[in-house]
Structures are given as structure tokens and as C-alpha cells.
Design a protein around this motif. Structure first.
Motif, PDB file in Angstrom:
ATOM      1  N   HIS A 121       0.895  -1.284   0.030  1.00 42.57           N
ATOM      2  CA  HIS A 121       0.135  -0.188  -0.004  1.00 42.57           C
ATOM      3  C   HIS A 121       0.921   1.277  -0.015  1.00 42.57           C
ATOM      4  O   HIS A 121       0.339   2.270  -0.513  1.00 42.57           O
ATOM      5  CB  HIS A 121      -0.821  -0.067   1.215  1.00 42.57           C
ATOM      6  N   ILE A 122       2.009   1.274   0.703  1.00 41.64           N
ATOM      7  CA  ILE A 122       2.767   2.388   0.761  1.00 41.64           C
ATOM      8  C   ILE A 122       3.657   2.687  -0.578  1.00 41.64           C
ATOM      9  O   ILE A 122       3.773   3.849  -0.903  1.00 41.64           O
ATOM     10  CB  ILE A 122       3.595   2.222   1.979  1.00 41.64           C
ATOM     11  N   LEU A 123       4.073   1.574  -0.982  1.00 44.97           N
ATOM     12  CA  LEU A 123       5.037   1.770  -2.120  1.00 44.97           C
ATOM     13  C   LEU A 123       4.657   1.669  -3.363  1.00 44.97           C
ATOM     14  O   LEU A 123       5.368   2.000  -4.335  1.00 44.97           O
ATOM     15  CB  LEU A 123       6.167   0.479  -1.910  1.00 44.97           C
ATOM     16  N   PHE A 124       3.426   0.909  -3.560  1.00 42.75           N
ATOM     17  CA  PHE A 124       3.271   0.775  -5.074  1.00 42.75           C
ATOM     18  C   PHE A 124       1.592   1.135  -5.321  1.00 42.75           C
ATOM     19  O   PHE A 124       0.862   1.187  -4.540  1.00 42.75           O
ATOM     20  CB  PHE A 124       3.042  -0.700  -5.391  1.00 42.75           C
ATOM     21  N   PRO A 125       1.598   1.725  -6.300  1.00 42.65           N
ATOM     22  CA  PRO A 125       0.265   2.500  -6.811  1.00 42.65           C
ATOM     23  C   PRO A 125      -0.734   1.291  -7.607  1.00 42.65           C
ATOM     24  O   PRO A 125      -1.045   1.356  -8.580  1.00 42.65           O
ATOM     25  CB  PRO A 125       0.705   3.472  -7.687  1.00 42.65           C
ATOM     26  N   MET A 126      -0.797   0.426  -6.658  1.00 44.01           N
ATOM     27  CA  MET A 126      -1.782  -0.663  -7.397  1.00 44.01           C
ATOM     28  C   MET A 126      -2.807  -1.383  -6.144  1.00 44.01           C
ATOM     29  O   MET A 126      -2.472  -0.914  -4.947  1.00 44.01           O
ATOM     30  CB  MET A 126      -0.952  -1.971  -7.788  1.00 44.01           C
ATOM     31  N   PRO A 127      -3.685  -1.853  -6.761  1.00 44.82           N
ATOM     32  CA  PRO A 127      -4.600  -2.429  -5.376  1.00 44.82           C
ATOM     33  C   PRO A 127      -3.912  -3.514  -4.544  1.00 44.82           C
ATOM     34  O   PRO A 127      -3.054  -4.250  -5.240  1.00 44.82           O
ATOM     35  CB  PRO A 127      -5.924  -3.145  -5.931  1.00 44.82           C
ATOM     36  N   VAL A 128      -3.977  -3.476  -3.161  1.00 50.32           N
ATOM     37  CA  VAL A 128      -3.392  -4.207  -2.095  1.00 50.32           C
ATOM     38  C   VAL A 128      -3.734  -5.841  -2.701  1.00 50.32           C
ATOM     39  O   VAL A 128      -2.823  -6.600  -2.659  1.00 50.32           O
ATOM     40  CB  VAL A 128      -3.546  -4.045  -0.889  1.00 50.32           C
ATOM     41  N   ILE A 129      -4.935  -6.139  -3.169  1.00 52.94           N
ATOM     42  CA  ILE A 129      -5.345  -7.454  -3.399  1.00 52.94           C
ATOM     43  C   ILE A 129      -4.434  -8.143  -4.504  1.00 52.94           C
ATOM     44  O   ILE A 129      -3.971  -9.319  -4.504  1.00 52.94           O
ATOM     45  CB  ILE A 129      -6.660  -7.742  -3.455  1.00 52.94           C
ATOM     46  N   ILE A 130      -4.271  -7.300  -5.529  1.00 48.29           N
ATOM     47  CA  ILE A 130      -3.396  -7.737  -6.655  1.00 48.29           C
ATOM     48  C   ILE A 130      -1.911  -7.824  -6.248  1.00 48.29           C
ATOM     49  O   ILE A 130      -1.268  -8.936  -6.423  1.00 48.29           O
ATOM     50  CB  ILE A 130      -3.438  -6.741  -7.759  1.00 48.29           C
ATOM     51  N   ILE A 268       2.655   6.763  12.087  1.00 44.47           N
ATOM     52  CA  ILE A 268       3.867   5.923  12.122  1.00 44.47           C
ATOM     53  C   ILE A 268       4.485   5.453  10.775  1.00 44.47           C
ATOM     54  O   ILE A 268       5.558   5.254  10.355  1.00 44.47           O
ATOM     55  CB  ILE A 268       3.888   4.798  13.185  1.00 44.47           C
ATOM     56  N   TYR A 269       3.552   4.736  10.009  1.00 43.65           N
ATOM     57  CA  TYR A 269       3.848   4.389   8.804  1.00 43.65           C
ATOM     58  C   TYR A 269       3.959   5.249   7.685  1.00 43.65           C
ATOM     59  O   TYR A 269       4.642   4.869   6.638  1.00 43.65           O
ATOM     60  CB  TYR A 269       2.518   3.318   8.315  1.00 43.65           C
ATOM     61  N   SER A 270       3.532   6.371   7.731  1.00 43.83           N
ATOM     62  CA  SER A 270       4.213   7.559   6.701  1.00 43.83           C
ATOM     63  C   SER A 270       5.493   7.673   6.847  1.00 43.83           C
ATOM     64  O   SER A 270       6.190   8.327   6.029  1.00 43.83           O
ATOM     65  CB  SER A 270       3.422   8.857   7.320  1.00 43.83           C
ATOM     66  N   LEU A 271       6.401   7.280   7.934  1.00 49.06           N
ATOM     67  CA  LEU A 271       7.579   7.608   8.056  1.00 49.06           C
ATOM     68  C   LEU A 271       8.207   6.680   6.771  1.00 49.06           C
ATOM     69  O   LEU A 271       9.203   6.896   6.331  1.00 49.06           O
ATOM     70  CB  LEU A 271       8.190   7.065   9.398  1.00 49.06           C
ATOM     71  N   LEU A 272       7.915   5.474   6.751  1.00 47.98           N
ATOM     72  CA  LEU A 272       8.526   4.606   5.740  1.00 47.98           C
ATOM     73  C   LEU A 272       8.173   5.160   4.316  1.00 47.98           C
ATOM     74  O   LEU A 272       9.015   4.990   3.455  1.00 47.98           O
ATOM     75  CB  LEU A 272       7.839   3.045   5.730  1.00 47.98           C
ATOM     76  N   PHE A 273       7.100   5.789   4.249  1.00 46.67           N
ATOM     77  CA  PHE A 273       6.745   6.381   2.885  1.00 46.67           C
ATOM     78  C   PHE A 273       7.801   7.571   2.791  1.00 46.67           C
ATOM     79  O   PHE A 273       8.156   7.871   1.522  1.00 46.67           O
ATOM     80  CB  PHE A 273       5.501   6.894   2.839  1.00 46.67           C
ATOM     81  N   GLU A 274       8.038   8.413   3.784  1.00 42.52           N
ATOM     82  CA  GLU A 274       8.821   9.573   3.518  1.00 42.52           C
ATOM     83  C   GLU A 274      10.312   9.036   3.525  1.00 42.52           C
ATOM     84  O   GLU A 274      11.102   9.665   2.684  1.00 42.52           O
ATOM     85  CB  GLU A 274       8.829  10.276   4.972  1.00 42.52           C
ATOM     86  N   LEU A 275      10.547   7.793   4.039  1.00 42.01           N
ATOM     87  CA  LEU A 275      11.941   7.432   3.447  1.00 42.01           C
ATOM     88  C   LEU A 275      12.164   7.299   1.979  1.00 42.01           C
ATOM     89  O   LEU A 275      13.044   7.630   1.488  1.00 42.01           O
ATOM     90  CB  LEU A 275      12.208   6.096   4.291  1.00 42.01           C
ATOM     91  N   VAL A 276      11.153   6.413   1.480  1.00 42.08           N
ATOM     92  CA  VAL A 276      11.215   6.305   0.054  1.00 42.08           C
ATOM     93  C   VAL A 276      11.193   7.667  -0.729  1.00 42.08           C
ATOM     94  O   VAL A 276      11.861   7.762  -1.669  1.00 42.08           O
ATOM     95  CB  VAL A 276       9.901   5.438  -0.460  1.00 42.08           C
ATOM     96  N   ASP A 277      10.522   8.737  -0.416  1.00 42.49           N
ATOM     97  CA  ASP A 277      10.437   9.890  -0.825  1.00 42.49           C
ATOM     98  C   ASP A 277      11.677  10.640  -0.615  1.00 42.49           C
ATOM     99  O   ASP A 277      12.097  11.381  -1.564  1.00 42.49           O
ATOM    100  CB  ASP A 277       9.029  10.558  -0.337  1.00 42.49           C
ATOM    101  N   LYS A 278      12.352  10.399   0.262  1.00 46.34           N
ATOM    102  CA  LYS A 278      13.458  11.125   0.497  1.00 46.34           C
ATOM    103  C   LYS A 278      14.887  10.447  -0.039  1.00 46.34           C
ATOM    104  O   LYS A 278      15.604  11.216  -0.396  1.00 46.34           O
ATOM    105  CB  LYS A 278      13.905  11.106   2.069  1.00 46.34           C
ATOM    106  N   ILE A 279      14.777   9.353  -0.428  1.00 52.65           N
ATOM    107  CA  ILE A 279      15.793   8.657  -1.135  1.00 52.65           C
ATOM    108  C   ILE A 279      15.896   9.304  -2.723  1.00 52.65           C
ATOM    109  O   ILE A 279      15.050   8.822  -3.393  1.00 52.65           O
ATOM    110  CB  ILE A 279      15.645   7.058  -1.370  1.00 52.65           C
ATOM    111  N   GLN A 280      16.869   9.825  -3.063  1.00 55.42           N
ATOM    112  CA  GLN A 280      16.652  10.471  -4.345  1.00 55.42           C
ATOM    113  C   GLN A 280      17.495   9.273  -5.612  1.00 55.42           C
ATOM    114  O   GLN A 280      17.171   9.638  -6.526  1.00 55.42           O
ATOM    115  CB  GLN A 280      17.963  11.761  -4.186  1.00 55.42           C
TER     116      GLN A 280
END
Length: 435
Positions: A121-130, A268-280
């Protein structure tokens, strides 16, 4: 894999030395819970909690290493924890402990699958079930169908990706940001993280170590690896695996502090998303994604393989002998059914990883002393010993309205421990009287 021999599915084709044994154990124990519980532990208990979480797995594996040596000496020809229980317990005690093993197996699989769902859900723009369908399909073919031999083939790749991520990404960030600005930013925006005199965090550390040891002592996959590591290398292998495992939560904690310094966060889980966002760097983003899914897929595959083996070898075969063809058929059916159930459940429920860990914590705590009794005792095991864990767990649940989750875990541990101690005293006194 040679389909004519089901033993290859259970144990693989080789005995493991120290290096490959450590890799196999790390592939089992660096899990989605390690990734997802680290942010919550850091936020709730501060830096001390992050350090305590790393001690949890490290000490659990190191302590089990002492037991592992005893187990190999006393049960040299066994393959699973179910084999040992069948030798030591009465039928009622055996089936009770097997039931507990199945419940905790499914619980562990659910935690890992839920972690995969959150990361998808955090990393990929796809339905979680797929995403989960693809992910669980991969785990089914590795752990459910491929068996120990396939797990061995992939464990080196998984561990390499994991350590590549936890070594390269923190170094990348600290070179960019510097250590002192990170410290000052945390001190300004999140000073509670640096507060080390928090008694709650100390209480958390000791309780987490208790839960961790309870998890390891009844972990099906760990016992299978115990029996395929060379006997003289068992203790050293578990000790090294524990020491190395401790570096993973510490590395994740340092990553999260880099993300948090100088800013607030939504959840809390937005921290992981921000990590991905911050990695250049695209390469580092790919490395982080591979790290997450390598850790979770290796843990799910190992647990799926161990649970399937337990069901086929230690449950179904007790009712009637099976041919290799029938063993493979039940393996495909059971492991496939688990994956389908996980797909459905994860699509419906979204619980908290740390809450899930401590929800079953009193079960893990209550089983510790009975399992020690079963492993170490040379006498017959009274039926009250395995059932003392049930009494301890129920006793802990009774106190839920009056205590916090950490306290009831210790209550469960103490109740089952006292029962086992009384049985031990009674056996000792009876032996001396008859002499």
C-alpha cells in the motif's frame, strides 16, 4: 527438486555449517515485523526501546543456542519439533502442544502477510489485493512447493539484499545530512526519543526479550534448521545469528531518526513512505523495496514450509501412513489453502504489528518453562506440564482489565513457571522417597 523423496522437501540435501546456518536463520528471523515494529517502538519507547527491540531477537537466538546443543545431543535423529514432542509427551499433551504450534504458526504468517500488505500500500500504486496475490504466489512456490532446498538457494540472496540495504542506505543519508544536524533536529522536534530514563522502555525491553525467547523456542522453522546444522556447529551458529540480527533493528532505527529530524510526521507508517520519498537515488529506492520484500518473503516462505511439514508429517501421518505422492498432494493443498486464507484475511483486517506481537505474547511467555521442562527433563512428562501453559495464558487474560499488556505477559509466565516448579519438586521428592 527430486519429487520421489519427500525428505528433501523437509530437510534439504546438505548439513549446514556455521556461515550458511547463520544465513538460513537470518533469512527466517529478519521479518516484516522487524521492519514495521521498529517505527512504532522508536516512537512509543524512544531510542532505548529501539535498542531493546534489537536485544529481543539477539538474546532469544543466543539463549536458544544453549538449548539447541542439548536438543541435538538428546534427539539426534529427529527432523521437526513435532518429532520431539511425540517422543516426550502423552497423546493428550502432544495434541495440545501441536494445536498451540498451529495457532502460533498461522498467527506468525498473518503478521508477515499483513506487513507485506502495508508495504504494498505504501510503495506501489496498485490495489493491495493484486500485489498480495503476486507476493503470496511467489511465497507458495518457494516455501510451499520448493521446500528447504529452494529456501537454501534463495536465503543467501535475501540476506545479501537485506544487509546491502541496511548498510548502504544509512551511510548514504548520514553522508548527506551529517550526524550532528540529525541529533540537534531530533532534540528539537522529538526530544522524548532521546529520554533514556523512561521506566516504560526498560519494562518493554525485558518483556520483549521474554516474548522473543518464547517465539524462538516453539518456532517450527527454527527447529528444522536446528536439525540440519552440523551438531558441533549448532551453538556457535545461533550465537552469531543473534549478534548479527541485532544490527538490523538498530540500522532501521538510525534510518527513522534521519527521516524524523527537523520535522513532524502524520502517522507511524508514513515514516516509511517519507523514507522512500527522501531517497533520491533510483538504485537505493529499488534496494530498499527489495530489502522489504526479501525480508518478508523469506520469513513467510520459511514459516509456510515449516507449518506444512508439521501438518503432513506430525498430524496427517499419525492417522495413516502416506506415500510420497500423497505427501506432496497434501503439501500442495495445505500450503495453497493457507495462502488463499492469508490473501482474504489481509484484505479485510488492518491491525497494528506491535499490538499483534503482544496480543499473543502471553502465549509465548506461558510456553517457555513447559518447553524447557520437556526438553531438559529425562523423566516422564506429566500431562500437567504442557497444559500449564494453557493455565498460564488463561490466567494472564483474566488480569487484562486490571493490568497493561506487558504485565499480563509476566503473569502468564509466572503462573506456568510455578506449576512446572511444583511438579519438578514433587518428582524430586518422590524419587528420593522411593530410593
Amino acid at each position: 527438486m527430486n519429487r520421489s523423496s519427500y525428505q528433501l522437501y523437509i530437510s534439504g540435501a546438505i548439513k549446514l555449517g556455521v556461515s550458511f546456518g547463520v544465513v538460513s536463520l537470518l533469512a527466517r528471523w529478519i521479518t516484516g515485523n522487524t521492519i514495521l515494529s521498529s517505527p512504532e517502538t522508536l516512537i512509543k519507547y524512544g531510542l532505548t526501546g529501539g535498542i531493546g527491540y534489537s536485544l529481543m531477537g539477539a538474546l532469544a537466538l543466543i539463549l536458544f543456542g544453549f538449548l539447541a546443543k542439548v536438543i541435538r545431543e538428546k534427539f539426534p535423529d529427529e527432523q521437526t519439533i513435532g518429532d520431539v514432542l511425540r517422543k516426550k509427551l502423552s497423546p493428550s499433551g502432544y495434541w495440545y502442544v501441536i494445536t498451540i504450534l498451529l495457532i502460533t504458526s498461522l498467527h506468525s504468517l498473518f503478521i508477515q502477510a499483513m506487513g507485506a500488505g502495508i508495504l504494498i500500500h505504501i510503495l506501489f500504486p496498485m490495489p493491495v489485493i493484486i500485489g498480495m496475490l503476486l507476493f503470496l504466489g511467489f511465497c507458495f512456490f518457494v516455501g510451499g512447493v520448493g521446500g528447504m532446498q529452494r529456501l537454501h538457494q534463495l536465503s543467501g540472496v535475501n540476506v545479501s539484499l537485506i544487509f546491502g540495504a541496511v548498510l548502504v542506505i544509512p551511510v548514504y543519508f548520514y553522508i548527506q545530512e551529517g550526524v550532528h544536524p540529525v541529533y540537534e533536529g531530533i532534540k528539537l522536534f522529538h526530544p522524548y526519543i532521546l529520554f533514556y530514563k523512561n521506566t516504560d522502555s526498560i519494562w518493554f525491553i525485558f518483556t520483549a526479550i521474554l516474548i522473543g525467547f518464547g517465539q524462538v523456542i516453539i518456532d517450527r522453522a527454527t527447529w528444522q534448521r536446528l536439525f540440519i546444522i552440523k551438531k558441533e556447529k549448532v551453538h556457535m551458529t545461533f550465537t552469531l545469528a543473534g549478534v548479527i540480527w541485532a544490527t538490523i533493528p538498530l540500522a532501521l532505527t538510525s534510518l527513522l531518526m534521519i527521516i524524523m529530524f527537523g520535522r513532524s510526521y502524520k502517522d507511524i507508517y508514513s515514516l516509511l513512505f517519507e523514507l522512500v520519498d527522501k531517497i533520491q537515488s533510483t538504485m537505493l529506492i529499488v534496494l530498499f523495496v527489495l530489502f522489504c520484500f526479501s525480508a518478508i518473503s523469506s520469513a513467510i516462505s520459511a514459516e509456510l514450509h515449516a507449518t506444512t511439514t508439521l501438518v503432513v508429517k506430525n498430524i496427517i501421518e499419525l492417522f495413516r501412513p502416506l506415500s510420497d505422492h500423497e505427501r506432496w498432494k497434501f503439501t500442495y493443498i495445505f500450503s495453497g489453502s493457507i495462502c488463499v486464507c492469508l490473501l482474504i484475511i489481509v484484505s479485510i483486517f488492518k491491525p497494528n504489528p506491535l499490538q499483534l506481537l503482544f496480543f499473543s505474547g502471553n502465549i509465548y511467555a506461558a510456553i517457555i518453562v513447559p518447553m524447557l521442562f520437556i526438553i531438559l527433563s529425562n523423566k516422564s512428562i506429566p500431562v500437567i506440564i504442557p497444559f500449564s501453559s494453557l493455565i498460564g495464558a488463561l490466567g494472564g487474560y483474566i488480569f487484562i482489565p486490571m493490568n497493561d499488556n506487558l504485565t499480563i505477559i509476566w503473569i502468564s509466565f509466572i503462573i506456568s513457571g510455578v506449576i512446572c516448579l511444583l511438579v519438578f519438586i514433587f518428582q524430586t521428592v518422590s524419587t528420593r522417597i522411593t530410593q
